[in-house]
Scaffold this active site. Structure first.
Site, PDB file in Angstrom:
ATOM      1  N   VAL A  56      39.115  44.170  30.831  1.00  0.00           N
ATOM      2  CA  VAL A  56      39.443  44.976  31.686  1.00  0.00           C
ATOM      3  C   VAL A  56      40.593  45.708  30.983  1.00  0.00           C
ATOM      4  O   VAL A  56      39.928  46.557  31.680  1.00  0.00           O
ATOM      5  CB  VAL A  56      39.777  44.254  32.695  1.00  0.00           C
ATOM      6  CG1 VAL A  56      38.519  43.199  33.721  1.00  0.00           C
ATOM      7  CG2 VAL A  56      40.966  43.164  33.149  1.00  0.00           C
ATOM      8  N   ASN A  82      39.656  42.896  40.064  1.00  0.00           N
ATOM      9  CA  ASN A  82      39.654  42.034  40.199  1.00  0.00           C
ATOM     10  C   ASN A  82      40.483  41.018  39.768  1.00  0.00           C
ATOM     11  O   ASN A  82      41.796  40.438  39.611  1.00  0.00           O
ATOM     12  CB  ASN A  82      38.779  41.444  41.471  1.00  0.00           C
ATOM     13  CG  ASN A  82      39.544  39.965  41.539  1.00  0.00           C
ATOM     14  OD1 ASN A  82      40.263  39.209  42.038  1.00  0.00           O
ATOM     15  ND2 ASN A  82      38.732  38.695  40.635  1.00  0.00           N
ATOM     16  N   SER A 135      48.718  41.498  45.219  1.00  0.00           N
ATOM     17  CA  SER A 135      49.184  39.990  45.619  1.00  0.00           C
ATOM     18  C   SER A 135      50.904  40.022  46.434  1.00  0.00           C
ATOM     19  O   SER A 135      51.050  41.450  45.797  1.00  0.00           O
ATOM     20  CB  SER A 135      49.532  38.974  44.462  1.00  0.00           C
ATOM     21  OG  SER A 135      50.014  38.093  44.212  1.00  0.00           O
ATOM     22  N   TYR A 148      54.747  39.656  35.852  1.00  0.00           N
ATOM     23  CA  TYR A 148      53.489  39.302  36.867  1.00  0.00           C
ATOM     24  C   TYR A 148      53.495  39.960  38.275  1.00  0.00           C
ATOM     25  O   TYR A 148      52.678  40.786  38.688  1.00  0.00           O
ATOM     26  CB  TYR A 148      52.554  37.875  37.172  1.00  0.00           C
ATOM     27  CG  TYR A 148      51.384  37.798  38.464  1.00  0.00           C
ATOM     28  CD1 TYR A 148      50.739  37.887  37.709  1.00  0.00           C
ATOM     29  CD2 TYR A 148      51.832  37.494  39.827  1.00  0.00           C
ATOM     30  CE1 TYR A 148      49.265  37.585  38.633  1.00  0.00           C
ATOM     31  CE2 TYR A 148      51.194  36.822  40.678  1.00  0.00           C
ATOM     32  CZ  TYR A 148      50.240  37.437  40.089  1.00  0.00           C
ATOM     33  OH  TYR A 148      48.862  37.430  40.784  1.00  0.00           O
ATOM     34  N   ALA A 150      55.885  42.856  39.088  1.00  0.00           N
ATOM     35  CA  ALA A 150      55.786  43.695  38.799  1.00  0.00           C
ATOM     36  C   ALA A 150      54.670  44.607  38.746  1.00  0.00           C
ATOM     37  O   ALA A 150      54.413  46.293  38.895  1.00  0.00           O
ATOM     38  CB  ALA A 150      56.923  43.553  37.215  1.00  0.00           C
ATOM     39  N   SER A 151      53.737  44.073  37.811  1.00  0.00           N
ATOM     40  CA  SER A 151      52.599  44.602  37.916  1.00  0.00           C
ATOM     41  C   SER A 151      51.601  44.501  39.234  1.00  0.00           C
ATOM     42  O   SER A 151      51.397  45.049  38.819  1.00  0.00           O
ATOM     43  CB  SER A 151      51.341  43.226  36.506  1.00  0.00           C
ATOM     44  OG  SER A 151      51.629  42.550  36.956  1.00  0.00           O
ATOM     45  N   LYS A 152      51.946  43.310  40.042  1.00  0.00           N
ATOM     46  CA  LYS A 152      51.008  43.650  41.321  1.00  0.00           C
ATOM     47  C   LYS A 152      51.484  44.737  42.040  1.00  0.00           C
ATOM     48  O   LYS A 152      50.957  45.778  42.562  1.00  0.00           O
ATOM     49  CB  LYS A 152      51.383  42.088  41.938  1.00  0.00           C
ATOM     50  CG  LYS A 152      50.779  41.319  41.417  1.00  0.00           C
ATOM     51  CD  LYS A 152      48.840  41.386  41.030  1.00  0.00           C
ATOM     52  CE  LYS A 152      48.219  40.681  40.636  1.00  0.00           C
ATOM     53  NZ  LYS A 152      46.466  41.193  40.272  1.00  0.00           N
TER      54      LYS A 152
HETATM   55  P1  NAD Z   1      41.574  32.893  38.598  1.00  0.00           P
HETATM   56  O1  NAD Z   1      41.617  32.035  36.713  1.00  0.00           O
HETATM   57  O2  NAD Z   1      40.313  31.854  38.913  1.00  0.00           O
HETATM   58  O3  NAD Z   1      40.133  33.813  37.362  1.00  0.00           O
HETATM   59  C1  NAD Z   1      40.578  35.006  37.142  1.00  0.00           C
HETATM   60  C2  NAD Z   1      39.444  35.590  36.008  1.00  0.00           C
HETATM   61  O4  NAD Z   1      40.092  36.814  35.562  1.00  0.00           O
HETATM   62  C3  NAD Z   1      39.599  34.371  34.943  1.00  0.00           C
HETATM   63  O5  NAD Z   1      37.544  34.506  35.446  1.00  0.00           O
HETATM   64  C4  NAD Z   1      39.493  35.201  34.346  1.00  0.00           C
HETATM   65  O6  NAD Z   1      38.406  35.166  32.814  1.00  0.00           O
HETATM   66  C5  NAD Z   1      39.484  36.193  34.005  1.00  0.00           C
HETATM   67  N1  NAD Z   1      39.822  37.385  33.659  1.00  0.00           N
HETATM   68  C6  NAD Z   1      41.140  37.632  32.608  1.00  0.00           C
HETATM   69  N2  NAD Z   1      41.663  38.207  32.044  1.00  0.00           N
HETATM   70  C7  NAD Z   1      41.108  38.918  31.841  1.00  0.00           C
HETATM   71  C8  NAD Z   1      40.429  40.190  30.912  1.00  0.00           C
HETATM   72  N3  NAD Z   1      40.911  41.091  30.259  1.00  0.00           N
HETATM   73  N4  NAD Z   1      39.234  40.806  31.287  1.00  0.00           N
HETATM   74  C9  NAD Z   1      38.264  40.757  31.844  1.00  0.00           C
HETATM   75  N5  NAD Z   1      38.378  39.073  32.984  1.00  0.00           N
HETATM   76  C10 NAD Z   1      39.732  38.237  33.196  1.00  0.00           C
HETATM   77  O7  NAD Z   1      42.720  33.679  39.414  1.00  0.00           O
HETATM   78  P2  NAD Z   1      41.995  33.954  40.472  1.00  0.00           P
HETATM   79  O8  NAD Z   1      42.949  33.974  41.303  1.00  0.00           O
HETATM   80  O9  NAD Z   1      40.251  34.188  41.612  1.00  0.00           O
HETATM   81  O10 NAD Z   1      42.249  35.219  40.122  1.00  0.00           O
HETATM   82  C11 NAD Z   1      41.608  36.902  40.766  1.00  0.00           C
HETATM   83  C12 NAD Z   1      42.983  38.001  41.375  1.00  0.00           C
HETATM   84  O11 NAD Z   1      43.804  37.331  42.317  1.00  0.00           O
HETATM   85  C13 NAD Z   1      43.822  38.110  40.179  1.00  0.00           C
HETATM   86  O12 NAD Z   1      43.994  39.536  39.582  1.00  0.00           O
HETATM   87  C14 NAD Z   1      45.220  37.390  40.751  1.00  0.00           C
HETATM   88  O13 NAD Z   1      46.043  37.866  39.851  1.00  0.00           O
HETATM   89  C15 NAD Z   1      44.972  37.627  42.094  1.00  0.00           C
HETATM   90  N6  NAD Z   1      45.532  36.862  42.775  1.00  0.00           N
HETATM   91  C16 NAD Z   1      45.081  35.371  43.002  1.00  0.00           C
HETATM   92  C17 NAD Z   1      46.186  34.408  44.016  1.00  0.00           C
HETATM   93  C18 NAD Z   1      46.030  33.641  44.504  1.00  0.00           C
HETATM   94  O14 NAD Z   1      47.164  32.562  44.426  1.00  0.00           O
HETATM   95  N7  NAD Z   1      44.209  32.483  43.861  1.00  0.00           N
HETATM   96  C19 NAD Z   1      47.119  35.378  44.833  1.00  0.00           C
HETATM   97  C20 NAD Z   1      47.294  36.723  44.504  1.00  0.00           C
HETATM   98  C21 NAD Z   1      46.734  37.630  43.707  1.00  0.00           C
END
Ligand code: NAD
Length: 259
Positions: A56, A82, A135, A148, A150-152
């Site tokens: 991405v 996402n 997030s 992280y 700051a990015s969010k």
């Molecule tokens: P996850 O690790 O299960 O899924 C994230 C997916 O993103 C993985 O399959 C990974 O391979 C993929 N990914 C990572 N870098 C990538 C790249 N450069 N190109 C394409 N794909 C890439 O985690 P998740 O929790 O499902 O994360 C989804 C989103 O939710 C993220 O942006 C994360 O920051 C956000 N988030 C998660 C939580 C939580 O508690 N799980 C809380 C707040 C925000």
């Protein structure tokens, strides 16, 4: 017999073509499944375990995903930017400029590229919805490392700027701010708590007193991707069980805490 495929006849996303990134795991995987069940054609992308292997943070890859929608499916109605990485629990004194650059590249530049390339194509079909995963870490500290968080925070700002810059296009741009959700990203937190027999303590700081499930974020994404949210734009939707609704406080100090 109908020539319309079963899954596109009904559903809150019937007939829509939507890119979902981070589709191989967690929130993206749950959302891909839900969107498909609601009648969407989903172009599921991830670094691994997805129909389309794409990074991405690579402009070339994002252009390719949008082209697949346009050339192979006839258009694009939505993009769920996402995919994300946490960068682990390294403190501010441990993170290098390279660590910062990679976290910002994936988590912030990724959604910016999605907006840049998806919005003009979504406009061609008369409008639609771009959703970026931010997030609660972007709202205040305590939910991730400095880069992280700051990015969010950047993603929350980005959707507001983009919504304005897309004025007149009928392309809406919103963010979702999840709280603690059990996914690949947080697996180590859950495993550590289970190993200590403290699973019940996970998420106990929010008033629902539990962590969230990927489908609870997918449901928020479904609302934002559908026409049901047709007047929601430039917004960061918090889905965290109420965690970020309060300053830290001691529940005992407030008298009756349970009904
Ligand atoms: P996850 O690790 O299960 O899924 C994230 C997916 O993103 C993985 O399959 C990974 O391979 C993929 N990914 C990572 N870098 C990538 C790249 N450069 N190109 C394409 N794909 C890439 O985690 P998740 O929790 O499902 O994360 C989804 C989103 O939710 C993220 O942006 C994360 O920051 C956000 N988030 C998660 C939580 C939580 O508690 N799980 C809380 C707040 C925000």
């Amino acid at each position: 017999m109908s020539i319309i495929p079963e899954n596109t006849r009904h559903g809150r996303l019937a007939g829509k073509i939507i890119v979902v990134t981070g589709a191989g795991s967690g929130i993206g995987k749950a959302t891909t499944e839900l969107f498909r069940n609601e009648g969407a054609t989903v172009i599921a992308a991830d670094l691994k375990d997805a129909d389309h292997i794409a990074d991405v943070g690579s402009e070339e890859d994002v252009i390719r995903l949008v082209s697949i929608a346009r050339e192979e499916h006839g258009g694009l109605h939505g993009f769920f930017a996402n995919a994300g990485i946490s960068g682990g629990l390294a403190g501010i004194f441990e993170q290098t400029p390279d660590d910062w650059a990679e976290i910002l590249r994936v988590n912030l530049i990724g959604p910016a590229l999605a907006i840049k390339h998806a919005a003009p194509v979504i406009k061609e079909v008369g409008g639609g919805s771009i959703i970026c995963t931010a997030s609660v870490a972007g709202l205040r500290s305590g939910a991730g490392g400095a880069a992280y968080s700051a990015s969010k925070a950047g993603v929350i700002s980005l959707v507001k700027t983009a919504a304005q810059q897309l004025s007149g296009s009928n392309v809406r741009v919103n963010a979702i701010c999840p709280g603690l959700i059990e996914t690949g990203m947080t697996q180590f937190v859950y495993e550590r708590a289970r190993a200590k027999g403290q699973e019940g303590k996970l998420g106990h700081l929010n008033p629902l007193r539990r962590g969230g499930e990927p489908h609870e974020i997918a449901n928020a994404a479904l609302f934002l991707a559908s026409d049901e949210s047709s007047y929601v734009n430039g917004h960061a939707l918090v889905v965290d069980g109420g965690l970020s609704s309060s300053h830290p406080f001691n529940r005992q100090d407030y008298g009756r805490t349970a009904i």
